[in-house]
Design an enzyme around this catalytic site. Sequence first.
Site, PDB file in Angstrom:
ATOM      1  N   ARG A 152      -0.008  -8.471  13.742  1.00  0.00           N
ATOM      2  CA  ARG A 152      -0.629  -7.478  12.839  1.00  0.00           C
ATOM      3  C   ARG A 152      -1.606  -8.172  11.891  1.00  0.00           C
ATOM      4  NH1 ARG A 152       4.659  -5.045  10.598  1.00  0.00           N
ATOM      5  NH2 ARG A 152       3.366  -3.899   9.128  1.00  0.00           N
ATOM      6  N   ARG A 164      11.841  -1.289  10.759  1.00  0.00           N
ATOM      7  CA  ARG A 164      10.783  -0.917  11.703  1.00  0.00           C
ATOM      8  C   ARG A 164      10.702  -1.894  12.865  1.00  0.00           C
ATOM      9  NH1 ARG A 164       5.536   0.398   8.068  1.00  0.00           N
ATOM     10  NH2 ARG A 164       4.602  -0.861   9.705  1.00  0.00           N
ATOM     11  N   LYS A 223       0.829  -1.219   0.000  1.00  0.00           N
ATOM     12  CA  LYS A 223       0.000   0.000   0.000  1.00  0.00           C
ATOM     13  C   LYS A 223       0.858   1.262   0.000  1.00  0.00           C
ATOM     14  CE  LYS A 223      -1.986  -1.062   3.915  1.00  0.00           C
ATOM     15  NZ  LYS A 223      -1.229  -2.291   4.252  1.00  0.00           N
ATOM     16  N   ARG A 232      12.176  -5.339   4.489  1.00  0.00           N
ATOM     17  CA  ARG A 232      11.831  -3.928   4.232  1.00  0.00           C
ATOM     18  C   ARG A 232      12.791  -3.017   4.995  1.00  0.00           C
ATOM     19  NH1 ARG A 232       5.969  -1.714   5.368  1.00  0.00           N
ATOM     20  NH2 ARG A 232       6.244  -2.744   7.366  1.00  0.00           N
ATOM     21  N   ARG A 292      -9.346   1.270   9.329  1.00  0.00           N
ATOM     22  CA  ARG A 292      -8.961  -0.117   9.609  1.00  0.00           C
ATOM     23  C   ARG A 292      -9.922  -0.783  10.569  1.00  0.00           C
ATOM     24  NH1 ARG A 292      -2.553  -0.974   9.513  1.00  0.00           N
ATOM     25  NH2 ARG A 292      -2.146   0.922   8.382  1.00  0.00           N
TER      26      ARG A 292
HETATM   27  P1  AP5 Z   1       4.940  -1.525   1.796  1.00  0.00           P
HETATM   28  O1  AP5 Z   1       4.607  -0.693   0.623  1.00  0.00           O
HETATM   29  O2  AP5 Z   1       5.684  -0.894   2.915  1.00  0.00           O
HETATM   30  O3  AP5 Z   1       3.604  -2.270   2.315  1.00  0.00           O
HETATM   31  P2  AP5 Z   1       2.389  -1.714   3.183  1.00  0.00           P
HETATM   32  O4  AP5 Z   1       1.161  -2.389   2.691  1.00  0.00           O
HETATM   33  O5  AP5 Z   1       2.397  -0.222   3.206  1.00  0.00           O
HETATM   34  O6  AP5 Z   1       2.818  -2.351   4.561  1.00  0.00           O
HETATM   35  P3  AP5 Z   1       2.828  -1.769   6.036  1.00  0.00           P
HETATM   36  O7  AP5 Z   1       3.509  -2.843   6.864  1.00  0.00           O
HETATM   37  O8  AP5 Z   1       3.425  -0.401   6.124  1.00  0.00           O
HETATM   38  O9  AP5 Z   1       1.344  -1.738   6.348  1.00  0.00           O
HETATM   39  P4  AP5 Z   1       0.720  -1.750   7.701  1.00  0.00           P
HETATM   40  O10 AP5 Z   1      -0.657  -1.469   7.335  1.00  0.00           O
HETATM   41  O11 AP5 Z   1       0.943  -2.973   8.520  1.00  0.00           O
HETATM   42  O12 AP5 Z   1       1.581  -0.671   8.504  1.00  0.00           O
HETATM   43  P5  AP5 Z   1       1.356   0.873   8.812  1.00  0.00           P
HETATM   44  O13 AP5 Z   1       2.650   1.566   8.746  1.00  0.00           O
HETATM   45  O14 AP5 Z   1       0.253   1.422   7.988  1.00  0.00           O
HETATM   46  O15 AP5 Z   1       5.747  -2.818   1.263  1.00  0.00           O
HETATM   47  C1  AP5 Z   1       6.287  -3.772   2.162  1.00  0.00           C
HETATM   48  C2  AP5 Z   1       7.663  -4.245   1.633  1.00  0.00           C
HETATM   49  O16 AP5 Z   1       7.478  -4.962   0.418  1.00  0.00           O
HETATM   50  C3  AP5 Z   1       8.630  -3.104   1.283  1.00  0.00           C
HETATM   51  O17 AP5 Z   1       9.938  -3.519   1.570  1.00  0.00           O
HETATM   52  C4  AP5 Z   1       8.445  -2.902  -0.234  1.00  0.00           C
HETATM   53  O18 AP5 Z   1       9.627  -2.394  -0.852  1.00  0.00           O
HETATM   54  C5  AP5 Z   1       8.137  -4.326  -0.676  1.00  0.00           C
HETATM   55  N1  AP5 Z   1       7.195  -4.391  -1.782  1.00  0.00           N
HETATM   56  C6  AP5 Z   1       6.102  -3.592  -1.989  1.00  0.00           C
HETATM   57  N2  AP5 Z   1       5.439  -3.979  -3.096  1.00  0.00           N
HETATM   58  C7  AP5 Z   1       6.103  -5.068  -3.580  1.00  0.00           C
HETATM   59  C8  AP5 Z   1       5.893  -5.929  -4.703  1.00  0.00           C
HETATM   60  N3  AP5 Z   1       4.867  -5.735  -5.542  1.00  0.00           N
HETATM   61  N4  AP5 Z   1       6.767  -6.928  -4.906  1.00  0.00           N
HETATM   62  C9  AP5 Z   1       7.817  -7.130  -4.065  1.00  0.00           C
HETATM   63  N5  AP5 Z   1       8.071  -6.352  -2.983  1.00  0.00           N
HETATM   64  C10 AP5 Z   1       7.224  -5.327  -2.740  1.00  0.00           C
HETATM   65  O19 AP5 Z   1       0.842   0.812  10.292  1.00  0.00           O
HETATM   66  C11 AP5 Z   1       1.737   0.459  11.349  1.00  0.00           C
HETATM   67  C12 AP5 Z   1       1.002   0.472  12.662  1.00  0.00           C
HETATM   68  O20 AP5 Z   1       0.445   1.792  12.920  1.00  0.00           O
HETATM   69  C13 AP5 Z   1      -0.207  -0.478  12.763  1.00  0.00           C
HETATM   70  O21 AP5 Z   1       0.170  -1.789  13.099  1.00  0.00           O
HETATM   71  C14 AP5 Z   1      -1.005   0.212  13.897  1.00  0.00           C
HETATM   72  O22 AP5 Z   1      -0.452  -0.046  15.148  1.00  0.00           O
HETATM   73  C15 AP5 Z   1      -0.815   1.690  13.573  1.00  0.00           C
HETATM   74  N6  AP5 Z   1      -1.867   2.189  12.671  1.00  0.00           N
HETATM   75  C16 AP5 Z   1      -1.725   2.640  11.411  1.00  0.00           C
HETATM   76  N7  AP5 Z   1      -2.917   3.013  10.885  1.00  0.00           N
HETATM   77  C17 AP5 Z   1      -3.845   2.771  11.857  1.00  0.00           C
HETATM   78  C18 AP5 Z   1      -5.243   2.928  11.929  1.00  0.00           C
HETATM   79  N8  AP5 Z   1      -5.972   3.393  10.912  1.00  0.00           N
HETATM   80  N9  AP5 Z   1      -5.865   2.585  13.088  1.00  0.00           N
HETATM   81  C19 AP5 Z   1      -5.158   2.117  14.143  1.00  0.00           C
HETATM   82  N10 AP5 Z   1      -3.829   1.932  14.140  1.00  0.00           N
HETATM   83  C20 AP5 Z   1      -3.174   2.261  13.010  1.00  0.00           C
END
Ligand code: AP5
Length: 216
Positions: free
Chosen positions: A172, A161, A14, A128, A89
Amino acid sequence: MKILIFLGPPGSGKGTQAKRLADKMKIPQIALGDILREEVRAGSEIGNKAKSFMNAGKLVPDEVTIELTRLRIGREDCRRGFILDGFPRSVVQADALDKMLAGKKWKIDRVIYFQIPEEAVVARLAERRSCKKCGAVYHLRHNPPKVAGKCDACGGELYQRDDDKENVIRSRFEVYAKQTRPLIERYSGAGELVELDASKPIDEVNVKLAAIAVVP
Ligand code: AP5
């Protein structure tokens, strides 16, 4: 005005795709995870409250994320649209978003669902690396930086991270399955959901996404 929501499991790509599409469409990417990590780094009250939830792989309380989103979409740069990457979410967050948008007479254009099997993303997350300064995301094999340990965009230091450890990744996923996955049905029922095969290489996903999202 274009409002897009990116929905999908951790590591489904994402953030990577939101950044590229936001640059292309010249609208902001609103990444709740990045905003929260910034608060944690700054040691703010919100950050201190959020930290333990994030490190345990749990959702930060709804009232915090709803208020952060409300403030962010109220900013000037969101008037032409925005990409919500990681919000909503939970059902409570989705209800709150509906109210926020209705209050502004805005509506969701598309909810893009990043579809990928769990095992594929565990491998992605372990390798990552993210930029401490600008939040750019890399992968040691699929999208490596030009200079090891340094961000291509700003030269910032790359780090792993805290929540990318295997036990936290599993938690998660459980949280995603229980609290976030039900939103797929909600948005699909509303005719807003579009599925995207997120298991393909980054550039391929990007081309498909642009075809779905950049329609008039
Ligand atoms: P990446 O693009 O970073 O994936 P992502 O879907 O953004 O993954 P996240 O882990 O960031 O999502 P998340 O929802 O768990 O975490 P967030 O930071 O939002 O890609 C991942 C890896 O794969 C990278 O190395 C990339 O280079 C690689 N890659 C990407 N596409 C690829 C492909 N096609 N092929 C191969 N490799 C690829 O949230 C973190 C924490 O914040 C949550 O756990 C929670 O505690 C809190 N939080 C955030 N939002 C909320 C909310 N709305 N409500 C409550 N808590 C929240």
